[in-house]
Design an enzyme around this catalytic site. Structure first.
Site, short mmCIF file in Angstrom:
data_model
loop_
_atom_site.label_atom_id
_atom_site.label_comp_id
_atom_site.label_asym_id
_atom_site.label_seq_id
_atom_site.Cartn_x
_atom_site.Cartn_y
_atom_site.Cartn_z
N HIS A 116 42.37 -37.98 17.19
CA HIS A 116 43.94 -38.23 17.00
C HIS A 116 44.36 -38.34 18.49
CE1 HIS A 116 42.83 -36.45 12.85
NE2 HIS A 116 42.97 -37.78 13.13
N CYS A 157 41.01 -43.13 17.51
CA CYS A 157 40.06 -43.58 15.54
C CYS A 157 41.16 -44.48 14.45
CB CYS A 157 39.97 -42.18 14.52
SG CYS A 157 39.02 -42.42 13.56
N THR A 191 34.07 -32.05 30.81
CA THR A 191 34.53 -30.28 31.42
C THR A 191 35.36 -30.52 32.12
OG1 THR A 191 31.77 -29.71 30.50
CG2 THR A 191 34.06 -28.58 31.66
N ALA A 202 48.11 -50.12 14.20
CA ALA A 202 50.06 -49.06 13.93
C ALA A 202 50.58 -48.77 14.70
CB ALA A 202 49.77 -47.60 12.85
#
Length: 273
Positions: free
Chosen positions: A167, A111, A212, A129
């Site tokens: 995340h 994200c 899956t 970052a």
């Protein structure tokens, strides 16, 4: 109780302007105006004392994705930013529809926040970052690399995959890619700390793609999944080879269950029931 005769009650006459005359011979019916109008004096009141005319905007929701890739973008630039840090510029089209500064877009499952975009040349820029570079495989991208892209869901979006936060928990390594008919078997090696959250027939996000799990091979430290022909055309995984890294995000529900069991809540509840 008797009242002293020395007490004298003097009626008080209301003061009325001399220019007005009042007649009390007939009762005056009371009339109510159902439509209330604001006083013109309201304009002179302090802004702090006025009632709000608009409801405050609710806090922005936490971004969420589904793992259904919307398009494959192409990296145009990855390197140091003029203001410090690192910038990643990506050519795209679908995810730029309605985009605004500050929006979230998942890039290979990570994200990231849109810092710049140019609708005319169809590209956008996100900042990376140091923690993002450490946790993901984005540092291995180069101009021309293909990346999975997905915008954050809205209340009207369909939940076609599973809850993906964007995340990234860590990276895995592709061990093998074996065709079977028009489908593709992919085996990925993951560290033990992540593999414990992977279960057969459970969800996992690989480079932001909701997949899956077929089998978990604990003795090999691996898990595998299968890509059907349609999915192979819509995601970047088939473009990679054995030895390449992929971003992994395990199902968040497993983490919550582990946390709950580790807190002793379940045992204390069982003892009190």
């Amino acid at each position: 109780m008797s009242i002293s005769s020395s007490l004298t009650l003097t009626p008080t006459t209301p003061r009325v302007a001399a220019t007005q005359t009042f007649h009390y011979s007939q009762p005056t019916p009371l009339r109510f105006n159902p439509i209330s109008r604001p006083s013109p004096l309201r304009a002179f009141l302090s802004l702090a004392t006025r009632a709000p005319t608009r409801r405050p905007r609710p806090a922005a929701p936490i971004c969420l994705f589904t793992g259904i890739v919307e398009e494959i973008g192409t990296v145009k630039h990855l390197g140091p930013a003029p203001r410090g840090g690192f910038d990643l510029k990506i050519a795209a089209s679908t995810v730029l529809d309605g985009v605004r500064l500050g929006d979230s877009i998942a890039v290979n499952g990570a994200c990231l926040t849109v810092a710049e975009f140019d609708a005319e040349v169809s590209d956008f820029t996100v900042g990376l970052a140091p923690e993002t570079l450490r946790k993901t495989s984005l540092s291995e991208l180069e101009p021309g690399s293909a990346v999975n892209l997905e915008r954050a869901v809205t209340p009207a979006s369909r939940m076609g995959g599973h809850f993906v936060q964007g995340h990234v928990d860590g990276t895995g390594e592709i061990v093998s890619m074996v065709p079977e008919g028009d489908s593709l078997w992919v085996k990925v090696r993951a560290e033990e700390g992540l593999l414990k959250y992977v279960v057969p027939k459970g969800f996992i996000a690989v480079d932001g793609t909701s997949l899956t799990v077929v089998d978990v091979l604990d003795d090999e430290g691996c898990f595998n999944f299968m890509l059907v022909a349609y999915t192979q055309q819509k995601v970047v995984i088939p473009l990679k080879k054995a030895g390449d890294k992929v971003n992994l995000e395990v199902d968040i529900l497993g983490k919550y269950v582990e946390r709950l069991l580790g807190s002793g809540f379940v045992s204390s509840y069982a003892n009190n029931s």
